[in-house]
Design an enzyme around this catalytic site. Structure first.
Site, mmCIF file in Angstrom:
data_model
loop_
_atom_site.group_PDB
_atom_site.id
_atom_site.type_symbol
_atom_site.label_atom_id
_atom_site.label_comp_id
_atom_site.label_asym_id
_atom_site.label_seq_id
_atom_site.Cartn_x
_atom_site.Cartn_y
_atom_site.Cartn_z
ATOM 1 N N ASP A 136 41.570 14.196 -25.391
ATOM 2 C CA ASP A 136 42.985 14.409 -25.695
ATOM 3 C C ASP A 136 43.823 14.233 -24.440
ATOM 4 O OD1 ASP A 136 42.021 15.040 -28.100
ATOM 5 O OD2 ASP A 136 42.668 17.141 -28.111
ATOM 6 N N SER A 178 49.186 5.355 -64.144
ATOM 7 C CA SER A 178 48.352 6.549 -64.099
ATOM 8 C C SER A 178 46.954 6.136 -64.584
ATOM 9 C CB SER A 178 49.040 7.551 -65.008
ATOM 10 O OG SER A 178 48.186 8.577 -65.297
ATOM 11 N N LEU A 179 46.061 7.076 -64.748
ATOM 12 C CA LEU A 179 44.713 6.730 -65.212
ATOM 13 C C LEU A 179 44.392 7.527 -66.461
ATOM 14 C CD1 LEU A 179 42.710 6.881 -61.855
ATOM 15 C CD2 LEU A 179 43.037 4.839 -63.248
ATOM 16 N N GLU A 193 35.000 5.483 -56.790
ATOM 17 C CA GLU A 193 35.703 6.108 -55.668
ATOM 18 C C GLU A 193 35.926 7.577 -55.989
ATOM 19 O OE1 GLU A 193 39.370 3.998 -55.037
ATOM 20 O OE2 GLU A 193 38.345 2.070 -54.962
ATOM 21 N N LYS A 231 38.279 10.656 -56.579
ATOM 22 C CA LYS A 231 39.669 10.812 -56.999
ATOM 23 C C LYS A 231 40.281 11.902 -56.128
ATOM 24 C CE LYS A 231 42.538 10.963 -61.112
ATOM 25 N NZ LYS A 231 43.493 11.988 -60.706
ATOM 26 N N ASP A 271 42.809 14.409 -54.636
ATOM 27 C CA ASP A 271 43.855 15.194 -55.271
ATOM 28 C C ASP A 271 45.099 15.223 -54.391
ATOM 29 O OD1 ASP A 271 44.838 16.527 -57.366
ATOM 30 O OD2 ASP A 271 43.692 18.364 -57.083
ATOM 31 N N ARG A 325 55.283 7.121 -55.991
ATOM 32 C CA ARG A 325 55.019 6.595 -57.329
ATOM 33 C C ARG A 325 56.229 6.787 -58.244
ATOM 34 N NH1 ARG A 325 52.673 9.020 -61.919
ATOM 35 N NH2 ARG A 325 52.013 7.411 -63.353
ATOM 36 N N GLU A 357 46.363 7.269 -51.507
ATOM 37 C CA GLU A 357 46.631 8.643 -51.917
ATOM 38 C C GLU A 357 46.913 9.481 -50.673
ATOM 39 O OE1 GLU A 357 46.801 9.104 -55.046
ATOM 40 O OE2 GLU A 357 46.486 11.215 -55.507
ATOM 41 N N TYR A 380 43.518 2.629 -51.249
ATOM 42 C CA TYR A 380 42.587 2.146 -52.271
ATOM 43 C C TYR A 380 43.055 0.906 -53.015
ATOM 44 C CZ TYR A 380 45.559 5.309 -55.023
ATOM 45 O OH TYR A 380 46.621 5.967 -55.583
ATOM 46 N N LYS A 385 36.620 13.163 -64.659
ATOM 47 C CA LYS A 385 36.991 14.395 -63.954
ATOM 48 C C LYS A 385 35.811 15.351 -63.777
ATOM 49 C CE LYS A 385 41.084 15.468 -63.745
ATOM 50 N NZ LYS A 385 42.498 15.344 -63.914
ATOM 51 N N CYS A 443 53.561 52.104 -44.626
ATOM 52 C CA CYS A 443 52.335 51.373 -44.341
ATOM 53 C C CYS A 443 51.149 52.123 -44.948
ATOM 54 C CB CYS A 443 52.148 51.227 -42.837
ATOM 55 S SG CYS A 443 50.537 50.553 -42.391
ATOM 56 N N CYS A 488 48.852 53.380 -41.699
ATOM 57 C CA CYS A 488 49.259 54.392 -40.724
ATOM 58 C C CYS A 488 50.411 55.256 -41.236
ATOM 59 C CB CYS A 488 49.639 53.724 -39.406
ATOM 60 S SG CYS A 488 51.187 52.820 -39.483
ATOM 61 N N CYS A 530 54.788 46.435 -41.427
ATOM 62 C CA CYS A 530 54.703 47.741 -40.806
ATOM 63 C C CYS A 530 55.177 47.559 -39.375
ATOM 64 C CB CYS A 530 53.247 48.217 -40.828
ATOM 65 S SG CYS A 530 52.937 49.554 -39.661
ATOM 66 N N CYS A 557 49.957 50.909 -35.127
ATOM 67 C CA CYS A 557 49.226 50.852 -36.394
ATOM 68 C C CYS A 557 47.831 50.261 -36.172
ATOM 69 C CB CYS A 557 49.998 50.007 -37.404
ATOM 70 S SG CYS A 557 49.082 49.772 -38.948
HETATM 71 S S1 IVH Z 1 43.644 3.901 -58.452
HETATM 72 C C1 IVH Z 1 45.876 1.831 -61.584
HETATM 73 N N1 IVH Z 1 42.071 5.297 -56.912
HETATM 74 O O1 IVH Z 1 45.056 9.330 -59.400
HETATM 75 C C2 IVH Z 1 44.929 2.615 -60.814
HETATM 76 N N2 IVH Z 1 43.934 6.381 -57.899
HETATM 77 O O2 IVH Z 1 45.523 9.890 -62.249
HETATM 78 C C3 IVH Z 1 45.473 3.907 -60.380
HETATM 79 N N3 IVH Z 1 44.168 8.722 -57.297
HETATM 80 O O3 IVH Z 1 48.226 7.854 -59.669
HETATM 81 C C4 IVH Z 1 45.266 4.185 -59.000
HETATM 82 N N4 IVH Z 1 42.411 8.818 -55.965
HETATM 83 O O4 IVH Z 1 47.594 8.948 -57.439
HETATM 84 C C5 IVH Z 1 43.156 5.303 -57.677
HETATM 85 N N5 IVH Z 1 40.616 6.424 -55.499
HETATM 86 C C6 IVH Z 1 41.695 6.419 -56.267
HETATM 87 C C7 IVH Z 1 42.492 7.572 -56.439
HETATM 88 C C8 IVH Z 1 43.601 7.508 -57.287
HETATM 89 C C9 IVH Z 1 43.435 9.496 -56.473
HETATM 90 C C10 IVH Z 1 45.348 9.174 -58.037
HETATM 91 C C11 IVH Z 1 46.534 8.231 -57.999
HETATM 92 C C12 IVH Z 1 46.845 7.928 -59.435
HETATM 93 C C13 IVH Z 1 46.234 9.088 -60.128
HETATM 94 C C14 IVH Z 1 45.937 8.754 -61.552
#
Ligand code: IVH
Length: 684
Positions: free
Chosen positions: A36, A85-86, A116, A118, A120, A139, A189, A241, A329, A423, A426, A441, A446
């Site tokens: 560093d 979305s998925l 991959e 997913k 969060d 998004r 993400e 991704y 999931k 408290c 104490c 407190c 304390c």
């Molecule tokens: S691919 C069209 N890859 O999950 C494909 N999404 O529930 C969609 N997410 O909106 C994106 N990890 O925010 C992809 N390895 C990954 C991901 C991923 C997390 C999120 C992403 C998406 C949401 C869908």
């Protein structure tokens, strides 16, 4: 003159290139190759030159990651390709059905999958034009997102400038479009690691600010802050991704795109896997279902994607989600249980924290009996009463939390909870300053505050006094042997031996550890004092700016605030802490006891071969004792811990290793033989 300026410009460019490379090693690969200190020197030199020659400042210089200005609001931007979305699936049967469906659509043409994790977090699109980051878009509703470029720039794993070679490689594939018109879009993400999330919530709880329910909300909230300076402090990160060039797939497969992203120095999740068929995918899922807790960030499942981009295009999407990808999931980490009681704990800063005592319930193999409720506003927000049925969530090894009350299960016998006015430890006065959510407190004596303060002081990341655990601290305080941190350094062996479960051997060992803590790095002391708002990173920054506690103690509020990364609240907190006579007395008592109060001399700091690395030793070593090995590691800038955790970088394995080796294997922590270790430090 012109020649000299040219030389300076080149020097600046070279420094930027070096810093970019080291940012990449540190933030993307987690594998720094300089200390560093050395890194700071490079940045310092670049800052100095840019100040002197402002004509050479460019917006994508590593020094410009944080712009000085908050923005008024975000513009919106329509995604060239919607950010979909998925679809979710929750069972093996559903994932097999997904595979069957696609194979039918492919009508005999072969394809494979990429699995991959997913992550969060929240998705973000990064736009590069002429190799430079020009825009970052959230998004949003999938069609139109918000432009959060300044915030994205603060994420250190996002390259501001693309690697030249990788860029040329991509552009050479597209003869039709001249280099300067190509728009590269990288999607990924944005997330907060579990550690960054807990730290953030801890700070917020302390400052009386509302807490984030989980890392994803925290990441989403942070990305939309109007002040990039605050974003910069939050340690957002990203896994990339997806890749589009002029809105099209530049590669025949997704896997190749991921590899290009890696070459271009984007952070790509290391656990992505090319899967030959659905069996492989299921295997991947099963593996990570078990391993998810060992990851430093939260994942809620896996994403399965068709690898062939032409087939992806052909399979297309519904209005909401692509047909060529699906989320699988992991089982939820929630359970319902009843609140038996709410107790109140007193922390280091005197903060009163309500804690829910739960009817024991199992969540993902762990029995949960308590859950922090943070503060009274949180109880109010939840509308929580004693006796309520609640939904509890446990993510990873984070403390379980109450997500919501289930009002349908109320019987009418639930009792409202009221925070105490005194408290609970104490009996001292408790105040809640206006605008804050926390009652404290305010008694200086304390014992609960002292105990919590000592636990913090002795913590591995603070003064690192191994063996000074909670039970021992309780006894030391209860018996009046320790009234402040400095008293630790006057403890006698006979006193220690009078305590429960303390033999001569452990007393001697503990005294040795206390003695050793006198020589910890300067920043650790600053951190260990437990000044509000001064976390580990802030302590490091302070130790870079002030070479002794005296200098820090005499700093004015304005002077502190002038330090980049230190805001007015932190500056004030530090300033006020040192104005308190009791604190000043503590400092002089610590100094008199021989605790290091200044920055370590440069020569020592330069021993950085093992800087930033944490080791754990197990088994007997042939060429030295474990103590000698520990000392050696510390001399070289490394750290030695007693237990293996996700933070451990290497476990050194001697003869007849213990359970630490099993733990290392479980967590995937690399191991070294004695020989390999000696080689690493250049002793063989
Ligand atoms: S691919 C069209 N890859 O999950 C494909 N999404 O529930 C969609 N997410 O909106 C994106 N990890 O925010 C992809 N390895 C990954 C991901 C991923 C997390 C999120 C992403 C998406 C949401 C869908």
């Amino acid at each position: 003159m012109a020649q000299k300026l040219d030389q300076i410009r080149r020097k600046i460019e070279k420094l930027r290139e070096q810093i970019r490379y080291h940012d990449y090693r540190y933030y993307v690969l987690n594998d720094p190759v300089i200390s560093d200190f050395e890194y700071d020197q490079l940045v310092h030199e670049l800052r100095r030159l840019e100040e002197q020659y402002p004509q050479f400042i460019t917006p994508d210089s590593p020094t410009r990651r944080v712009s000085g200005q908050p923005v008024e609001g975000f513009e919106t931007y329509v995604h060239a390709r919607p950010m979909l979305s998925l679809d979710n699936s929750y069972s093996e049967a559903e994932i097999r059905e997904f595979d069957r469906r696609l194979r039918k659509l492919a009508a005999g043409r072969p394809f494979n999958y990429v699995s991959e994790l997913k992550i969060d977090g929240v998705s973000l699109a990064l736009h590069y034009s002429e190799g430079r980051l020009v825009r970052a878009v959230t998004r949003g509703d999938g069609v139109r997102g918000e432009v959060v470029t300044e915030n994205a720039r603060t994420i250190r794993s996002i390259p501001l400038v693309l690697d030249d070679e990788a860029l040329s490689e991509l552009i050479s594939k597209r003869r039709s479009s001249p280099r300067d018109r190509v728009l590269i879009e990288v999607r990924g993400e944005v997330f907060l690691s579990r550690d960054a999330f807990s730290e953030l919530n801890r700070e917020r709880a302390e400052a009386g600010e509302p807490l984030f329910a989980n890392p994803r909300n925290a990441a989403a909230g942070t990305l939309k802050l109007l002040d990039p300076r605050i974003v910069a402090q939050r340690k957002l990160d990203i896994f990339c991704y997806a890749l589009l060039v002029d809105n099209e797939h530049p590669f025949a497969t997704h896997w190749e795109a991921l590899q290009w992203l890696q070459r271009a120095r984007f952070k790509v999740n290391p656990h992505n896997r090319l899967c030959s068929g659905i069996e492989d995918v299921i295997n991947y899922y099963e593996q990570f279902k078990e391993r998810r807790d060992a990851l430093a960030y939260e994942v809620d499942g896996i994403v399965v994607k068709v690898n062939q981009t032409a087939l992806q295009e052909e399979f297309g999407a519904t209005a909401k989600a692509p047909r060529w990808a699906i989320a699988y999931k992991f089982p939820a980490r929630q359970a319902t249980t009843r609140i038996k009681d709410i107790i109140v704990q007193v922390g280091r800063t005197g903060a009163l924290t309500p804690v829910a005592i739960l009817e024991p319930v199992e969540i993902g193999g762990v029995t949960v009996t308590r859950s922090t409720l943070h503060n009274e506003d949180e109880i109010e927000r939840l509308g929580l009463k004693i006796g309520d049925w609640v939904l509890v969530e446990r993510s990873g090894d984070v403390i379980p939390k109450v997500v919501k009350v289930i009002p349908e299960r109320r019987t009418g016998r639930e009792k409202p909870f009221k925070m105490p006015d005194r408290c609970p430890v104490c009996g001292g006065r408790v105040v809640r300053p206006p605008g804050e959510a926390i009652r404290r407190c305010i008694s200086a004596t304390c014992p609960a505050k002292l105990k919590a303060g000592l636990k913090f002081y002795a913590h591995r990341r603070a003064m690192d006094i191994e063996g000074l655990g909670d039970a021992l601290i309780d006894q030391l305080v209860d018996r009046g042997l320790v009234k402040d941190f400095a008293d630790l350094y006057h403890l006698k062996k006979t006193e220690l031996m009078s305590l429960e479960r303390m033999g001569e051997k452990s007393a001697t060992k503990l005294l040795g550890q206390i003695e050793a803590s006198k020589h910890r790095e300067f920043y650790r002391l600053i951190f260990a004092l437990g000044i509000r708002h001064v976390g580990e990173r802030t302590a490091q920054i302070l130790a870079e700016h002030y070479d002794s506690i005296q200098a820090l103690m005499n700093a004015s509020e304005q002077e502190l605030e002038a330090i980049p990364e230190i805001g007015p609240i932190v500056a004030r907190s530090i300033y006020e802490w040192f104005r308190e006579p009791r604190n000043r007395k503590l400092i002089s008592r610590l100094e008199a006891a021989g605790v290091r109060m200044r920055r370590e001399p440069k020569a020592v700091r330069r021993e950085t071969r093992l800087a930033g690395l944490q080791f754990v030793l197990t088994g007997r070593l042939a060429s030295m004792t474990r103590e000698e090995a520990s000392r050696l590691i510390e001399q070289l800038g490394g750290r030695v811990a007693s237990a293996v955790s996700r933070r451990t970088n290497y476990v050194i394995v001697g003869e007849e290793p213990g359970s630490k080796l099993d733990r290392a294997r479980q967590l995937g922590v690399p191991t070294l033989t004695e020989k390999e270790f000696l080689k690493m430090i250049g002793r063989q």
